[in-house]
Scaffold this motif. Structure first.
Motif, PDB file in Angstrom:
ATOM      1  N   TYR A   1      47.642  -7.339  36.939  1.00 32.90           N
ATOM      2  CA  TYR A   1      48.531  -7.191  36.022  1.00 32.90           C
ATOM      3  C   TYR A   1      49.459  -5.829  36.036  1.00 32.90           C
ATOM      4  N   LEU A   2      48.870  -4.550  36.650  1.00 33.17           N
ATOM      5  CA  LEU A   2      49.746  -3.572  36.680  1.00 33.17           C
ATOM      6  C   LEU A   2      50.601  -3.618  37.672  1.00 33.17           C
ATOM      7  N   LYS A   3      50.287  -4.421  39.016  1.00 38.91           N
ATOM      8  CA  LYS A   3      51.120  -4.546  40.089  1.00 38.91           C
ATOM      9  C   LYS A   3      52.220  -5.498  39.471  1.00 38.91           C
ATOM     10  N   GLY A   4      51.789  -6.515  38.793  1.00 44.68           N
ATOM     11  CA  GLY A   4      52.972  -7.322  38.226  1.00 44.68           C
ATOM     12  C   GLY A   4      54.083  -6.834  37.533  1.00 44.68           C
ATOM     13  N   THR A   5      53.716  -5.831  36.511  1.00 43.79           N
ATOM     14  CA  THR A   5      54.369  -5.055  35.930  1.00 43.79           C
ATOM     15  C   THR A   5      55.484  -4.073  36.676  1.00 43.79           C
ATOM     16  N   GLY A   6      54.697  -3.597  37.699  1.00 45.61           N
ATOM     17  CA  GLY A   6      55.674  -2.719  38.869  1.00 45.61           C
ATOM     18  C   GLY A   6      54.927  -1.234  38.406  1.00 45.61           C
ATOM     19  N   GLU A   7      54.177  -1.165  37.249  1.00 51.27           N
ATOM     20  CA  GLU A   7      53.937   0.137  36.943  1.00 51.27           C
ATOM     21  C   GLU A   7      52.634   0.624  37.963  1.00 51.27           C
ATOM     22  N   GLY A   8      51.770  -0.162  38.423  1.00 57.18           N
ATOM     23  CA  GLY A   8      50.560   0.446  39.167  1.00 57.18           C
ATOM     24  C   GLY A   8      49.609   1.079  38.209  1.00 57.18           C
ATOM     25  N   LEU A   9      48.692   1.950  39.112  1.00 58.95           N
ATOM     26  CA  LEU A   9      47.669   2.470  38.181  1.00 58.95           C
ATOM     27  C   LEU A   9      48.269   3.509  37.182  1.00 58.95           C
ATOM     28  N   ALA A  10      49.480   4.195  37.639  1.00 56.85           N
ATOM     29  CA  ALA A  10      50.411   5.064  36.758  1.00 56.85           C
ATOM     30  C   ALA A  10      50.302   4.476  35.404  1.00 56.85           C
ATOM     31  N   GLY A  11      50.399   3.154  35.290  1.00 57.25           N
ATOM     32  CA  GLY A  11      50.767   2.587  33.874  1.00 57.25           C
ATOM     33  C   GLY A  11      49.296   2.620  32.892  1.00 57.25           C
ATOM     34  N   GLY A  12      48.368   3.060  33.704  1.00 54.30           N
ATOM     35  CA  GLY A  12      47.069   3.248  32.819  1.00 54.30           C
ATOM     36  C   GLY A  12      46.268   2.392  32.591  1.00 54.30           C
ATOM     37  N   PRO A  13      44.907   2.211  33.444  1.00 54.48           N
ATOM     38  CA  PRO A  13      44.207   1.069  33.139  1.00 54.48           C
ATOM     39  C   PRO A  13      43.327   0.995  31.733  1.00 54.48           C
ATOM     40  N   GLU A  14      43.416   1.951  30.954  1.00 57.73           N
ATOM     41  CA  GLU A  14      42.833   1.939  29.628  1.00 57.73           C
ATOM     42  C   GLU A  14      43.647   1.289  28.493  1.00 57.73           C
ATOM     43  N   HIS A  15      44.882   1.045  28.920  1.00 60.92           N
ATOM     44  CA  HIS A  15      45.824   0.636  27.887  1.00 60.92           C
ATOM     45  C   HIS A  15      45.782  -0.738  27.577  1.00 60.92           C
ATOM     46  N   THR A  16      45.642  -1.739  28.406  1.00 59.31           N
ATOM     47  CA  THR A  16      45.908  -3.050  28.198  1.00 59.31           C
ATOM     48  C   THR A  16      44.374  -3.741  28.516  1.00 59.31           C
ATOM     49  N   TYR A  17      43.825  -4.570  27.441  1.00 52.56           N
ATOM     50  CA  TYR A  17      42.726  -5.131  27.475  1.00 52.56           C
ATOM     51  C   TYR A  17      42.749  -6.539  28.327  1.00 52.56           C
ATOM     52  N   VAL A  18      42.022  -6.735  29.622  1.00 53.23           N
ATOM     53  CA  VAL A  18      41.956  -7.829  30.170  1.00 53.23           C
ATOM     54  C   VAL A  18      40.489  -8.449  30.336  1.00 53.23           C
ATOM     55  N   GLY A  19      39.766  -7.909  29.634  1.00 50.81           N
ATOM     56  CA  GLY A  19      38.244  -8.530  29.567  1.00 50.81           C
ATOM     57  C   GLY A  19      37.287  -8.742  30.654  1.00 50.81           C
ATOM     58  N   THR A  20      36.213  -8.560  30.574  1.00 43.70           N
ATOM     59  CA  THR A  20      35.240  -8.594  31.817  1.00 43.70           C
ATOM     60  C   THR A  20      34.469  -9.535  31.683  1.00 43.70           C
ATOM     61  N   GLY A  21      34.717 -10.829  30.694  1.00 46.44           N
ATOM     62  CA  GLY A  21      34.040 -12.053  30.833  1.00 46.44           C
ATOM     63  C   GLY A  21      34.199 -12.928  31.893  1.00 46.44           C
ATOM     64  N   ALA A  22      33.929 -14.196  31.666  1.00 42.44           N
ATOM     65  CA  ALA A  22      33.955 -15.359  32.710  1.00 42.44           C
ATOM     66  C   ALA A  22      35.473 -15.929  32.727  1.00 42.44           C
TER      67      ALA A  22
END
Length: 247
Positions: A193-214
């Protein structure tokens, strides 16, 4: 018009060392991304037997390739980037060495380190590599791809501190035997997702919920899809949805 619901998981096409498949047509906006898998061990042997394959590189790629000290790192870079150029050449009907690769502006600071792109309105693409695998996604809209070797419990627990609070809670509730796989699902989705937005990890992994489930969580404006790859790895892609179907 509402875009079709993307699958929760897809299986990539494997790119071998022989000729490209005939009739590659670039996906249009809103169409599912094309996802390709390369195995470095087989492609590195082919490049070693015929080093002229590296002639497709531009000056920047040659410099980066030669800068690696370890042979394994040089092989990984060579396989990934030669494979990318071969695929893009197939989609565009042009020689791989004639493709001009650029960087879009960073959406955070405007600097020249955003998403990699093809000049002159080429297809959107994203490349990722880890261990013996290379994952490449080609799409008609911005796309991010990520493949990672599944980490140890200690590494997963350490990196998990940077995740969204809900994701941290979900992982903490799991036994160690299940935590690494759940973390891998979450991390590859987030990187994609962060590569798709172009932000990379600078965009903050803590901001967007993508889930850990199946299944990936819903993310506004994006379709997240897990990718089936070799045992010991996790992978995902994220593709921007057309504005009319973003939710």
């Amino acid at each position: 018009m509402t875009a079709p619901t993307p699958p929760a998981r897809i299986t990539p096409r494997v790119l071998g060392t022989g000729p490209l498949p005939d009739g590659l047509e670039r996906p249009g906006p809103g169409a599912p991304a094309h996802v390709w898998l390369l195995r470095i061990s087989s492609h590195a042997a082919a490049l070693s037997a015929d080093p002229s394959g590296l002639d497709v590189f531009d000056a920047t790629e040659r410099q980066r390739h030669q800068a690696f000290i370890r042979a394994a790192d040089r092989d990984r870079y060579a396989v990934a980037h030669v494979g990318l150029r071969r695929l893009l050449g197939g989609y565009l009907g042009t020689e791989p060495g004639d493709i001009v690769l650029v960087r879009e502006p960073c959406p955070l600071c405007g600097g020249p380190h955003g998403r990699p792109a093809v000049s002159d309105d080429g297809p959107h693409f994203s490349l990722s590599h880890s261990g013996d695998l290379v994952l490449i996604a080609v799409a008609g809209s911005p796309v991010g791809a990520d493949v990672e070797e599944i980490p140890t419990v200690s590494v997963a627990d350490d990196v998990a501190r940077s995740l969204h609070p809900r994701e941290r809670a979900e992982l903490a509730a799991l036994p160690p035997a299940d935590r690494t796989l759940a973390f891998s699902r979450c991390w590859t989705r987030k990187e994609a997702y962060l590569k798709g937005t172009g932000e990379g990890l600078a965009g903050g992994p803590e901001h967007t919920y993508v889930g850990t489930g199946a299944e990936p969580a819903d993310v506004t404006g994006w379709a997240l899809v897990d990718v089936t790859v070799d045992d010991g790895y996790g992978a995902a892609i994220a593709t921007a949805l057309p504005r009319s179907s973003a939710h």
